[in-house]
Write a protein that holds these residues in place. Structure first.
Motif, mmCIF file in Angstrom:
data_model
loop_
_atom_site.group_PDB
_atom_site.id
_atom_site.type_symbol
_atom_site.label_atom_id
_atom_site.label_comp_id
_atom_site.label_asym_id
_atom_site.label_seq_id
_atom_site.Cartn_x
_atom_site.Cartn_y
_atom_site.Cartn_z
ATOM 1 N N UNK A 38 0.843 -1.205 0.000
ATOM 2 C CA UNK A 38 0.000 0.000 0.000
ATOM 3 C C UNK A 38 0.875 1.251 0.000
ATOM 4 N N UNK A 39 1.895 1.242 0.831
ATOM 5 C CA UNK A 39 2.814 2.380 0.916
ATOM 6 C C UNK A 39 3.581 2.563 -0.397
ATOM 7 N N UNK A 40 4.011 1.463 -0.993
ATOM 8 C CA UNK A 40 4.693 1.518 -2.289
ATOM 9 C C UNK A 40 3.811 2.183 -3.336
ATOM 10 N N UNK A 41 2.571 1.718 -3.450
ATOM 11 C CA UNK A 41 1.665 2.265 -4.464
ATOM 12 C C UNK A 41 1.206 3.685 -4.131
ATOM 13 N N UNK A 42 1.053 4.015 -2.878
ATOM 14 C CA UNK A 42 0.595 5.341 -2.481
ATOM 15 C C UNK A 42 1.605 6.416 -2.878
ATOM 16 N N UNK A 43 2.892 6.094 -2.825
ATOM 17 C CA UNK A 43 3.921 7.115 -3.019
ATOM 18 C C UNK A 43 4.675 7.021 -4.344
ATOM 19 N N UNK A 44 4.348 6.062 -5.182
ATOM 20 C CA UNK A 44 5.007 5.919 -6.485
ATOM 21 C C UNK A 44 3.936 5.874 -7.562
ATOM 22 N N UNK A 45 4.220 6.516 -8.673
ATOM 23 C CA UNK A 45 3.242 6.599 -9.764
ATOM 24 C C UNK A 45 3.547 5.562 -10.829
ATOM 25 N N UNK A 46 2.893 4.411 -10.718
ATOM 26 C CA UNK A 46 2.989 3.390 -11.755
ATOM 27 C C UNK A 46 1.740 2.535 -11.721
ATOM 28 N N UNK A 47 1.502 1.874 -12.821
ATOM 29 C CA UNK A 47 0.400 0.919 -12.928
ATOM 30 C C UNK A 47 0.994 -0.484 -12.840
ATOM 31 N N UNK A 48 0.251 -1.452 -12.351
ATOM 32 C CA UNK A 48 0.786 -2.809 -12.266
ATOM 33 C C UNK A 48 1.314 -3.339 -13.613
ATOM 34 N N UNK A 49 0.739 -2.893 -14.712
ATOM 35 C CA UNK A 49 1.181 -3.339 -16.032
ATOM 36 C C UNK A 49 2.602 -2.862 -16.360
ATOM 37 N N UNK A 50 3.090 -1.869 -15.651
ATOM 38 C CA UNK A 50 4.445 -1.355 -15.863
ATOM 39 C C UNK A 50 5.503 -2.155 -15.097
ATOM 40 N N UNK A 51 5.063 -3.006 -14.185
ATOM 41 C CA UNK A 51 6.001 -3.783 -13.372
ATOM 42 C C UNK A 51 6.628 -4.874 -14.227
ATOM 43 N N UNK A 52 7.950 -4.950 -14.173
ATOM 44 C CA UNK A 52 8.680 -6.011 -14.864
ATOM 45 C C UNK A 52 8.725 -7.249 -13.984
ATOM 46 N N UNK A 53 9.116 -7.071 -12.724
ATOM 47 C CA UNK A 53 9.147 -8.189 -11.782
ATOM 48 C C UNK A 53 9.295 -7.666 -10.365
#
Length: 135
Positions: A38-53
């Motif tokens: 939750x903290x990772x997503x709250x403070x970083x701007x990315x969509x799950x589709x952008x995650x490589x691994x």
């Protein structure tokens, strides 16, 4: 009608993070990992589709739940490549610790936030509650 396309420079970025778990139970691990993500997503701007691994490591005293199973249950994370490993044991290391290393496609100019929570704040006090610019 003319369409203007603006291309941003994108790059693979690594984001680190960690937290600790009060006890070796599935519920305690689930709660700590949910809080961390939750903290990772709250403070970083990315969509799950952008995650490589995303690779999680856990200390050897945590063995009741895979952190990746918690991540996989998040909305739109079902296709993210996830891996769980046991962290190398070092005497005097932080106990009951979950760490992660995330690789994600981001604009080159994006700032990233590395969440270190609970007792894991001591691992990287220089990154605690701060952002790190592009390098």
């Amino acid at each position: 009608m003319e369409v203007c396309v603006v291309e941003a420079d994108w790059t693979v970025r690594a984001i680190r993070g960690a937290t600790t778990v009060p006890e070796n139970s599935a519920e305690a691990i689930r709660s700590a990992v949910e809080e961390l993500l939750d903290e990772l997503e709250r403070h970083n701007s990315f969509e799950p589709e952008q995650i490589i691994s995303l690779t999680f490591s856990v200390t050897r005293d945590l063995d009741t739940l895979f952190p990746a199973s918690v991540a996989r249950s998040r909305p739109r994370w079902e296709n993210v490549p996830l891996l769980d490993v046991q962290h190398m044991h070092v005497e005097q290391d932080l106990e009951r610790c979950v760490r992660f290393l995330l690789h994600v496609n981001l604009p080159a100019s994006a700032r990233v936030y590395h969440p270190y929570l609970r007792r894991a704040q001591s691992l990287r006090p220089d990154w605690n509650l701060s952002t790190v610019g592009s390098q």
